[in-house]
Each structure stands twice: as structure tokens, then as C-alpha cells.
Design a protein around this motif. Structure first.
Motif, PDB file in Angstrom:
ATOM      1  N   GLN A 102       0.825  -1.205   0.000  1.00 33.78           N
ATOM      2  CA  GLN A 102       0.000   0.000   0.000  1.00 33.78           C
ATOM      3  C   GLN A 102       0.864   1.263   0.000  1.00 33.78           C
ATOM      4  O   GLN A 102       0.700   2.145  -0.853  1.00 33.78           O
ATOM      5  N   GLU A 103       1.780   1.330   0.950  1.00 29.06           N
ATOM      6  CA  GLU A 103       2.630   2.521   1.074  1.00 29.06           C
ATOM      7  C   GLU A 103       3.408   2.787  -0.207  1.00 29.06           C
ATOM      8  O   GLU A 103       3.446   3.914  -0.710  1.00 29.06           O
ATOM      9  N   ARG A 104       3.988   1.724  -0.771  1.00 24.86           N
ATOM     10  CA  ARG A 104       4.842   1.899  -1.941  1.00 24.86           C
ATOM     11  C   ARG A 104       4.033   2.122  -3.218  1.00 24.86           C
ATOM     12  O   ARG A 104       4.427   2.912  -4.086  1.00 24.86           O
ATOM     13  N   SER A 105       2.892   1.443  -3.333  1.00 24.38           N
ATOM     14  CA  SER A 105       2.057   1.609  -4.526  1.00 24.38           C
ATOM     15  C   SER A 105       1.514   3.034  -4.620  1.00 24.38           C
ATOM     16  O   SER A 105       1.556   3.665  -5.688  1.00 24.38           O
ATOM     17  N   ILE A 106       1.002   3.543  -3.501  1.00 22.78           N
ATOM     18  CA  ILE A 106       0.427   4.890  -3.513  1.00 22.78           C
ATOM     19  C   ILE A 106       1.523   5.932  -3.734  1.00 22.78           C
ATOM     20  O   ILE A 106       1.305   6.932  -4.430  1.00 22.78           O
ATOM     21  N   ALA A 107       2.695   5.681  -3.184  1.00 20.58           N
ATOM     22  CA  ALA A 107       3.803   6.619  -3.392  1.00 20.58           C
ATOM     23  C   ALA A 107       4.198   6.689  -4.865  1.00 20.58           C
ATOM     24  O   ALA A 107       4.490   7.770  -5.397  1.00 20.58           O
ATOM     25  N   VAL A 108       4.202   5.546  -5.560  1.00 23.94           N
ATOM     26  CA  VAL A 108       4.496   5.551  -6.996  1.00 23.94           C
ATOM     27  C   VAL A 108       3.388   6.290  -7.750  1.00 23.94           C
ATOM     28  O   VAL A 108       3.661   7.127  -8.617  1.00 23.94           O
ATOM     29  N   PRO A 138      -5.929  15.877 -14.852  1.00 25.98           N
ATOM     30  CA  PRO A 138      -5.008  16.700 -14.065  1.00 25.98           C
ATOM     31  C   PRO A 138      -4.453  15.938 -12.860  1.00 25.98           C
ATOM     32  O   PRO A 138      -4.972  14.887 -12.468  1.00 25.98           O
ATOM     33  N   GLU A 139      -3.414  16.503 -12.280  1.00 24.83           N
ATOM     34  CA  GLU A 139      -2.787  15.898 -11.104  1.00 24.83           C
ATOM     35  C   GLU A 139      -3.781  15.744  -9.949  1.00 24.83           C
ATOM     36  O   GLU A 139      -3.710  14.777  -9.191  1.00 24.83           O
ATOM     37  N   THR A 140      -4.719  16.660  -9.822  1.00 24.48           N
ATOM     38  CA  THR A 140      -5.704  16.557  -8.748  1.00 24.48           C
ATOM     39  C   THR A 140      -6.568  15.296  -8.904  1.00 24.48           C
ATOM     40  O   THR A 140      -6.903  14.637  -7.922  1.00 24.48           O
ATOM     41  N   SER A 141      -6.919  14.970 -10.126  1.00 20.08           N
ATOM     42  CA  SER A 141      -7.691  13.748 -10.372  1.00 20.08           C
ATOM     43  C   SER A 141      -6.845  12.511 -10.111  1.00 20.08           C
ATOM     44  O   SER A 141      -7.342  11.498  -9.602  1.00 20.08           O
ATOM     45  N   THR A 148      -8.318   6.762  -3.582  1.00 19.16           N
ATOM     46  CA  THR A 148      -9.327   5.707  -3.606  1.00 19.16           C
ATOM     47  C   THR A 148      -8.666   4.335  -3.597  1.00 19.16           C
ATOM     48  O   THR A 148      -9.155   3.404  -2.947  1.00 19.16           O
ATOM     49  N   LEU A 149      -7.543   4.203  -4.304  1.00 16.38           N
ATOM     50  CA  LEU A 149      -6.805   2.942  -4.245  1.00 16.38           C
ATOM     51  C   LEU A 149      -6.211   2.720  -2.858  1.00 16.38           C
ATOM     52  O   LEU A 149      -6.066   1.575  -2.415  1.00 16.38           O
ATOM     53  N   LEU A 182     -13.232  -4.356  -3.630  1.00 15.86           N
ATOM     54  CA  LEU A 182     -13.528  -4.647  -5.029  1.00 15.86           C
ATOM     55  C   LEU A 182     -12.910  -3.621  -5.974  1.00 15.86           C
ATOM     56  O   LEU A 182     -12.899  -3.816  -7.177  1.00 15.86           O
ATOM     57  N   MET A 183     -12.437  -2.518  -5.449  1.00  9.41           N
ATOM     58  CA  MET A 183     -11.698  -1.526  -6.220  1.00  9.41           C
ATOM     59  C   MET A 183     -12.585  -0.763  -7.219  1.00  9.41           C
ATOM     60  O   MET A 183     -12.086   0.017  -8.031  1.00  9.41           O
ATOM     61  N   ILE A 184     -13.904  -0.987  -7.167  1.00 12.44           N
ATOM     62  CA  ILE A 184     -14.780  -0.363  -8.150  1.00 12.44           C
ATOM     63  C   ILE A 184     -14.766   1.156  -8.024  1.00 12.44           C
ATOM     64  O   ILE A 184     -14.830   1.874  -9.024  1.00 12.44           O
TER      65      ILE A 184
END
Length: 328
Positions: A102-108, A138-141, A148-149, A182-184
């Protein structure tokens, strides 16, 4: 139990059944450039063939059917494939391993670290998803999508704890966690790539719109649990299937639990119809909001169609075994 007949006859979606003209070419790119190319060293050949038969290119074509250009479809298709790989890889991970991912995925995804620094198996795919999305939003999106992820990983950690302790959550807890795992909701954030409209933040956070996010996830979740029931029973991964949770907590037969699942599904679908028919007045954004909700409709109907017509993921030997997946 004839699963396909139940999924076809008992889950009724009066929505248009659409598919992008890019379906076949996106599937070819998925199979040749991504699965047999960029990802080939992660898993053995036999497992790669299972991911090809999953048909994530066709899933993408049904989920974003009105996307106007193939350039926009590419990062969406890459995200669809990543979602399958990632979900499989962390299905029996520990809570600590999920938090690390989680930490590494969101950071990427937020551009804070490079794939090399992340040192997780799918870091390069996340980087490519970020770069692809930023061509069109945009970066905000991008940050909203990443947040959300992040919620998805929070839910995934809760799921692995329940599974490792072989505990059934309550029905309420299951539904609350399933909205995340479910990541929806993350997929809904990508609809603006298809629709080519970025809505103001206050619309995305409006209670009615957020409820539609949740209902879309719940509706697909009921369908998915019936779809995967036999697989879950065979594998013993029953603790997050709503049919099995209802059986356990309500002391129902399998048949009665299945009927209750369909009843709950229909109640949520009815609420979705009702909210869609009476959306708040968002002024100049009304058409764009309607487009966002239509995108949710594509997800609901598209998952049913790809499940019945294309993917082999939930059939015999269609799902990767744990031993076939990379260590996390």
C-alpha cells in the motif's frame, strides 16, 4: 448449480450492452506486449495463459465502451490488468505485506518515489498507469484516484486478517469492507478519462454521488460472489463471500443464502435506479454528472456481459493458483 444460468436469468440489468471497437486490438496488446512482454518474468507461462483467458482487454472494452481514442484506452486497459494481478498476488499476503504494498504503490502513483525505489513486483505497471492517466487528467484527479486505491488497500488488509483467522465478518462489516476491496470506486474515478470531463470536487464528494459509488460496488459485488461461489468453496476462501457469510451468520441453507443475496442485490439495484432518476441539480454540470453515472451503468452491465461471454477467470482452472504467483 448452474452458475451461468443464475447470472443470466436472476441478475437483470435494463442497461445498454455496449463494447468498444478497440476490444480485439486492446486484447492483443494485453496478451503480447504486457503479459508476454513486460510481465513475463513475474509468472510462469501456464499462469500467463490464464491471464490471457481472463480477457482483461475485453473487460476494458465493456467498462469504457464510449472512449473515443485507443490512446485513452491503453492506460485504462493497463489498470484493468494490474487490478487482476495485484488482487491475486495479495490474496494470501499478511497484513504487514499489504501495508508495505500500500505505502509503496500509492507513493508511486503520486509520483513520490520511482519504481526502482518501490521494490514491489508491479511498481513499473503503476508508474506506467500514472504516466498514461496524466496524459488525459489533471494531477488533482490522479491524487483522487490514488486516494481511492489507498482505501482499497485498507480494505484488503482487513480482508486478509479475517481470512487468516478464519473468521466470517458480519454481513454489515462484509459489505462495508467489500466497497473498498472490489476496487470499483477507483475504477469510477477513471470514467473522466473516457468522458473527457473533470468534475468539480464538490460533485465527486456529494452524498448522492458517493452513494452511487457504493451501490455500483455492492451490485457488482453480489454478482461476483455468486459468480465465484463454486471456486471459493473449492479453495476454502469462503470468508468474504456474501452467500457463505449469510449461511454462517443466519443459519441458512446454501439455496436460501443465494436467494437472500439476490434479494439484497435487487434492493440495491432499485435504489440505484431511484437515485439515477432523481439526481440533484448540478447546474451547468448536469450533463457531465449524467455521463458519470452512465459510466457506472457500463460497469454493472459490462461485468455481467464479459462474465457470460468472454472471461474464463471463474471457470475450471481459469484462476491462478497461489503457487503460480510471485512472492510479495
Amino acid at each position: 448449480m448452474n452458475t451461468k444460468k443464475i447470472l443470466n436469468d436472476r441478475f437483470n440489468y435494463p442497461f445498454p450492452d455496449m463494447i468498444s471497437p478497440f476490444a480485439a486490438i486492446l486484447q492483443e496488446v494485453t496478451d503480447t506486449q504486457w503479459i508476454d512482454g513486460e510481465l513475463k518474468d513475474l509468472i510462469p507461462y501456464s499462469t500467463r495463459e490464464k491471464y490471457k483467458r481472463t480477457k482483461t482487454g475485453f473487460m476494458s472494452a465493456r467498462w469504457w465502451p464510449t472512449t473515443r481514442s485507443f490512446d485513452r484506452m491503453l492506460p485504462l486497459g493497463r489498470f484493468m490488468l494490474w487490478s487482476m494481478y495485484n488482487d491475486d498476488m495479495y490474496e494470501i499476503a499478511t497484513a504487514a505485506e499489504v501495508r508495505n504494498a500500500q505505502e509503496r504503490s500509492i507513493a508511486v502513483l503520486k509520483g513520490r518515489i520511482t519504481p526502482e525505489e518501490a521494490q514491489i513486483p508491479l511498481a513499473y505497471q503503476l508508474y506506467a498507469i500514472r504516466e498514461g492517466f496524466l496524459q488525459f487528467i489533471p494531477e488533482t484527479s490522479m491524487d483522487r484516484f490514488a486516494n481511492t486505491l489507498n482505501d482499497y488497500f485498507d480494505g484488503l488488509e482487513m480482508e486478509v486478517i479475517y481470512k487468516q483467522h478464519k473468521i466470517f465478518p458480519t454481513v454489515g462489516n462484509l459489505l462495508n469492507v467489500r466497497v473498498r476491496i472490489l476496487m470499483i470506486c477507483a475504477f469510477i474515478e477513471t470514467i473522466e478519462i473516457q468522458n473527457e470531463v473533470t468534475l468539480p470536487d464538490n460533485i465527486y464528494s456529494h452524498p448522492v454521488i458517493k452513494r452511487l459509488y457504493d451501490l455500483t460496488t455492492r451490485i457488482i459485488g453480489y454478482f461476483n460472489d455468486v459468480q465465484s461461489l463454486l471456486k471459493d468453496e473449492e479453495s476454502g476462501e469462503i470468508y468474504f463471500n456474501v452467500v457463505k457469510v449469510l449461511q454462517h451468520h443466519c443459519q441458512l441453507s446454501r439455496e436460501d443464502a443465494l436467494e437472500e443475496t439476490i434479494r439484497m442485490h435487487n434492493a440495491d439495484l432499485e435504489e440505484f435506479h431511484r437515485l439515477r432518476a432523481s439526481l440533484p441539480d448540478f447546474g451547468e454540470w448536469n450533463n457531465a454528472v449524467d455521463g458519470l453515472v452512465t459510466g457506472m451503468v457500463f460497469f454493472i452491465k459490462g461485468w455481467q456481459s464479459v462474465s457470460l461471454l468472454e472471461t474464463e477467470r471463474y471457470g475450471a482452472n481459469g484462476f491462478p493458483q497461489i503457487k503460480e504467483l510471485p512472492k510479495v
